[in-house]
Design a protein around this motif. Structure first.
Motif, mmCIF file in Angstrom:
data_model
loop_
_atom_site.group_PDB
_atom_site.id
_atom_site.type_symbol
_atom_site.label_atom_id
_atom_site.label_comp_id
_atom_site.label_asym_id
_atom_site.label_seq_id
_atom_site.Cartn_x
_atom_site.Cartn_y
_atom_site.Cartn_z
ATOM 1 N N UNK A 62 29.695 43.253 38.228
ATOM 2 C CA UNK A 62 31.038 43.403 37.641
ATOM 3 C C UNK A 62 31.843 44.487 38.359
ATOM 4 N N UNK A 63 33.142 44.418 38.162
ATOM 5 C CA UNK A 63 34.038 45.420 38.741
ATOM 6 C C UNK A 63 33.833 46.753 38.024
ATOM 7 N N UNK A 64 33.747 47.831 38.785
ATOM 8 C CA UNK A 64 33.599 49.168 38.201
ATOM 9 C C UNK A 64 34.920 49.554 37.549
ATOM 10 N N UNK A 65 34.840 50.177 36.403
ATOM 11 C CA UNK A 65 36.048 50.566 35.677
ATOM 12 C C UNK A 65 36.359 52.030 35.930
ATOM 13 N N UNK A 66 37.624 52.334 35.826
ATOM 14 C CA UNK A 66 38.093 53.699 36.066
ATOM 15 C C UNK A 66 37.733 54.588 34.876
ATOM 16 N N UNK A 67 37.169 55.744 35.175
ATOM 17 C CA UNK A 67 36.832 56.685 34.105
ATOM 18 C C UNK A 67 38.018 57.620 33.859
ATOM 19 N N UNK A 68 38.105 58.121 32.646
ATOM 20 C CA UNK A 68 39.217 59.001 32.279
ATOM 21 C C UNK A 68 39.156 60.288 33.087
ATOM 22 N N UNK A 124 41.183 60.411 39.506
ATOM 23 C CA UNK A 124 42.339 59.865 40.215
ATOM 24 C C UNK A 124 41.870 58.984 41.353
ATOM 25 N N UNK A 125 42.762 58.135 41.818
ATOM 26 C CA UNK A 125 42.482 57.293 42.964
ATOM 27 C C UNK A 125 41.714 56.038 42.599
ATOM 28 N N UNK A 126 41.433 55.218 43.590
ATOM 29 C CA UNK A 126 40.723 53.964 43.331
ATOM 30 C C UNK A 126 39.252 54.213 42.987
ATOM 31 N N UNK A 127 38.678 53.285 42.253
ATOM 32 C CA UNK A 127 37.284 53.378 41.846
ATOM 33 C C UNK A 127 36.415 52.755 42.931
ATOM 34 N N UNK A 128 35.343 53.426 43.304
ATOM 35 C CA UNK A 128 34.429 52.889 44.309
ATOM 36 C C UNK A 128 33.698 51.685 43.722
ATOM 37 N N UNK A 129 33.761 50.577 44.466
ATOM 38 C CA UNK A 129 33.110 49.346 44.033
ATOM 39 C C UNK A 129 31.801 49.166 44.800
ATOM 40 N N UNK A 130 30.930 48.335 44.254
ATOM 41 C CA UNK A 130 29.664 48.060 44.933
ATOM 42 C C UNK A 130 29.905 47.172 46.152
ATOM 43 N N UNK A 131 28.966 47.197 47.076
ATOM 44 C CA UNK A 131 29.060 46.365 48.274
ATOM 45 C C UNK A 131 29.095 44.890 47.881
ATOM 46 N N UNK A 132 28.259 44.512 46.918
ATOM 47 C CA UNK A 132 28.198 43.120 46.468
ATOM 48 C C UNK A 132 29.530 42.694 45.845
ATOM 49 N N UNK A 133 30.132 43.548 45.032
ATOM 50 C CA UNK A 133 31.417 43.219 44.416
ATOM 51 C C UNK A 133 32.488 43.030 45.486
ATOM 52 N N UNK A 134 32.526 43.953 46.455
ATOM 53 C CA UNK A 134 33.520 43.846 47.529
ATOM 54 C C UNK A 134 33.335 42.570 48.343
ATOM 55 N N UNK A 135 32.084 42.185 48.597
ATOM 56 C CA UNK A 135 31.817 40.943 49.334
ATOM 57 C C UNK A 135 32.274 39.723 48.538
ATOM 58 N N UNK A 136 31.962 39.689 47.261
ATOM 59 C CA UNK A 136 32.417 38.587 46.404
ATOM 60 C C UNK A 136 33.942 38.499 46.383
ATOM 61 N N UNK A 137 34.597 39.653 46.275
ATOM 62 C CA UNK A 137 36.064 39.688 46.246
ATOM 63 C C UNK A 137 36.645 39.164 47.569
ATOM 64 N N UNK A 138 36.037 39.577 48.686
ATOM 65 C CA UNK A 138 36.494 39.119 49.999
ATOM 66 C C UNK A 138 36.302 37.609 50.149
ATOM 67 N N UNK A 139 35.165 37.094 49.658
ATOM 68 C CA UNK A 139 34.927 35.644 49.704
ATOM 69 C C UNK A 139 35.972 34.896 48.889
ATOM 70 N N UNK A 140 36.323 35.415 47.722
ATOM 71 C CA UNK A 140 37.339 34.757 46.892
ATOM 72 C C UNK A 140 38.703 34.764 47.588
ATOM 73 N N UNK A 141 39.088 35.913 48.152
ATOM 74 C CA UNK A 141 40.397 36.022 48.795
ATOM 75 C C UNK A 141 40.514 35.177 50.059
ATOM 76 N N UNK A 142 39.422 35.053 50.806
ATOM 77 C CA UNK A 142 39.452 34.371 52.101
ATOM 78 C C UNK A 142 38.519 33.165 52.143
ATOM 79 N N UNK A 143 38.372 32.471 51.033
ATOM 80 C CA UNK A 143 37.433 31.345 50.948
ATOM 81 C C UNK A 143 37.747 30.270 51.985
#
Length: 116
Positions: A9-15, A18-37
């Protein structure tokens, strides 16, 4: 939601952070596959597209190794000449020409012309 997204799952921002939340390598790969399928699976429908980028990687490897061994190219012109010669030799090799024949003809002043 598929199994990959459920297991990564996507990592959620903690209270207070600041800045973007670091995502897992697997999440980033899945996201890239979806965007560039369409581009990721293009080799299935267009047989002119290679499955891997090995030829491109191999083409870059020789100048990079030369640069690492020597430390650098002495001049930009020398680096440019090296790349042109390597590119021509690599193209002729891919077209099925023997390297010894190619070099002998080049030094005799009768080089093989690259096919278009």
């Amino acid at each position: 939601m598929n199994d990959g997204e459920r297991l990564n799952p996507e990592a959620v921002k903690t209270a207070g952070r600041q800045g973007p939340v670091k995502q897992s390598v697997a999440f980033n790969l899945l996201k890239r596959f979806r965007l560039h399928a369409d581009a990721v699976l293009l080799f299935i429908t267009d047989h002119a597209v290679p499955f891997t980028n090995n030829l491109g990687e191999r083409a870059v490897r020789t100048p990079k190794v030369k640069q690492k061994v020597s430390g650098c190219f002495r001049t930009f012109t020398g680096a440019d000449n090296f790349c042109v010669i390597r590119s021509c030799l690599d193209t002729l090799r891919k077209q099925g020409h023997g390297m010894l024949e190619v070099l002998l003809r080049a030094f005799k002043g009768n080089p093989i012309q690259l096919a278009a």
